[in-house]
Design an enzyme around this catalytic site. Structure first.
Site, short mmCIF file in Angstrom:
data_model
loop_
_atom_site.label_atom_id
_atom_site.label_comp_id
_atom_site.label_asym_id
_atom_site.label_seq_id
_atom_site.Cartn_x
_atom_site.Cartn_y
_atom_site.Cartn_z
CG HIS A 1 -86.58 -65.34 -17.17
ND1 HIS A 1 -85.90 -66.54 -17.20
CD2 HIS A 1 -86.15 -64.66 -18.26
CE1 HIS A 1 -85.11 -66.57 -18.26
NE2 HIS A 1 -85.25 -65.44 -18.92
CD GLN B 1 -83.95 -57.98 -17.26
OE1 GLN B 1 -83.46 -56.88 -17.48
NE2 GLN B 1 -83.75 -59.01 -18.07
CE LYS C 1 -80.46 -61.00 -17.81
NZ LYS C 1 -80.92 -61.31 -19.17
CG ASP D 1 -84.91 -63.49 -11.50
OD1 ASP D 1 -83.89 -62.80 -11.73
OD2 ASP D 1 -85.54 -64.09 -12.39
CB CYS E 1 -87.24 -66.64 -21.23
SG CYS E 1 -86.04 -67.01 -22.49
#
Ligand code: C6P
Length: 413
Positions: A130, A210, A233, A207, A371
């Protein structure tokens, strides 16, 4: 109830239709929401926790001597412990509250990165990142005369681990990788990536934006150095995110921002800084948001991440099979290890047109580059349609998506 007791999963049968009723926006509107990768909807318990914070327990934290402020502080710090348990961190002081994943990654780049990356050093990322896990490293490399290296993925959207390994060398100071790709759904082998990176002396930033709503994350087991996530999220409010960092690393790092709360003493000649995690939490934090975030983690823990993961795996397989029947539909992202995201294009129809027609049918999906422009470039498309799944999605939602795509097909015959 202790945090540990609160985290005991209620694992007796997972019913997404019942779960959906916990979410007022889904219950009241009948909306089929397939855009949780952008931001998840909020259950009533999160909304209530925020309202209760402001109506019963609100004062600034870490400052007041009065009872209300002490209670607000205790509640805030209890969420730090909930977060610690949720991601398997060794200590609560390894949890830094920030605004979101983007800020967590920028924090590491601006502190650890500036301190440890020099001319000729390398930062290694992957092709499926991302923008939040590309641009901060690019900025760091530009500032320091360092080099940004990019490990490739194959045409299924799976990381080429052997190529990744070849790019590791003694100059690699930081490896920054998505746990799960937002544009493809690829689940990266982050434990193995961490092991390889450590063998070359690099620190690892994951990261986790998600991964956190779908997957049991255990940072101690992964052995990663930093893990970034966003509360919104994982069914919490916007404005609250987390940077996990190993205590020894956080302790070695300079502050990110200066101001109140992050200091020990302030003199005009020189100030000294607070211990971790407060050193990285300058200014008044999102107190109500953290209350909501804590409720969101409790909610997910009560449902049980294993049940959630099982449900979403079945739903992804169900959706993938049905979508294969839609003429002209090309799945973008077919890695063997995949979660919760279905990106696709429909031959002869612009993704934005698909999105608008689906919207008309009461189905929310995201269209665009998500993104992740380098991912679009890899697959030679300007944009995709992305249906992303969460714990409240049902087979009926997928059936409705497929029916609506058949309508699109008819309209563009
Ligand atoms: N992806 C999506 O629709 P923030 O905005 O800081 O909460 O999260 C940034 C971010 C970082 N990494 C990954 C893998 C992400 O998916 C995101 C957010 C959203 O896919 C909004 S662009």
């Amino acid at each position: 109830m202790s945090s540990a007791e609160k985290l005991i999963p209620r694992d007796e049968g997972f019913d997404p239709a019942r779960v959906k009723l916990d979410f007022p926006i889904l219950k009241n509107t009948g909306l089929i929401f397939l855009d949780s990768a952008a931001s998840a909807q909020k259950p009533q318990c999160v909304i209530d926790a925020i309202a209760n914070c402001y109506s019963r327990d609100y004062a600034n934290i870490h400052r007041g001597v009065y009872e209300l402020s002490a209670r607000a502080t205790a509640n805030f710090e209890a969420v730090r412990e909930t977060t610690q348990l949720f991601i398997g961190a060794a200590e609560a002081r390894e949890i830094v509250f920030v605004r979101n994943t983007t800020e967590a990654i920028n924090l590491v780049a601006a502190t650890y990165g500036r301190q440890n990356v020099g001319r000729g050093d390398e930062v290694l990322i992957t092709e499926m990142e991302h923008h939040s896990n590309i641009v901060p490293w690019q900025m760091l490399c530009e500032e320091k005369g360092a080099v940004l290296k990019v490990a490739p993925m194959d045409d299924r959207g799976a990381l080429m681990l052997d190529e990744f390994e070849k790019l590791l060398c003694t100059r690699t100071k930081i490896v920054a990788v998505a746990h799960i790709s937002n544009a493809l759904g690829t689940v990266n082998p982050v434990k193995e990536i961490t092991r390889l990176a450590h063998a070359h002396g690099a620190v690892v930033v994951i990261d986790g934006a998600q991964a956190i709503p779908h997957h049991r994350v255990d940072v101690a087991n992964l052995d990663c150095d930093f893990y970034a996530l966003s509360g919104h999220k994982v069914f919490g409010p916007t404005g609250v995110g987390v940077l996990y960092g190993k205590a020894a690393l956080l302790e070695s790092m300079p502050p990110y921002q200066g101001g109140g709360s992050m200091i020990e003493t302030v003199r005009f000649e020189k100030s000294t800084y607070a211990d971790i995690p407060q050193r990285f939490e300058a200014g008044t934090p999102d107190i109500g948001g953290v209350a909501g975030f804590g409720a969101a983690l409790d909610y997910v823990s009560e449902l049980g991440l294993d049940s959630i993961e099982r449900h979403e795996r079945e739903l992804l397989a169900y959706a993938t099979d049905l979508l294969a029947e839609v003429p002209g539909l090309r799945l973008i992202g077919t890695a063997p290890q995949k979660a919760a995201v279905i990106s696709f294009s429909l031959e002869g129809v612009h993704p934005h047109d698909v999105g608008s027609i689906l919207d008309h049918e009461g189905i929310a999906v995201r269209t665009g580059h998500h993104c992740a422009q380098p991912v679009m470039e890899h697959f030679g498309v300007p944009a995709t349609v992305r249906a992303s799944l969460a714990l409240y999605n049902t087979r009926e939602d997928i059936d409705a998506l497929v029916r609506a795509l058949q309508t699109v097909r008819e309209l563009f015959k």
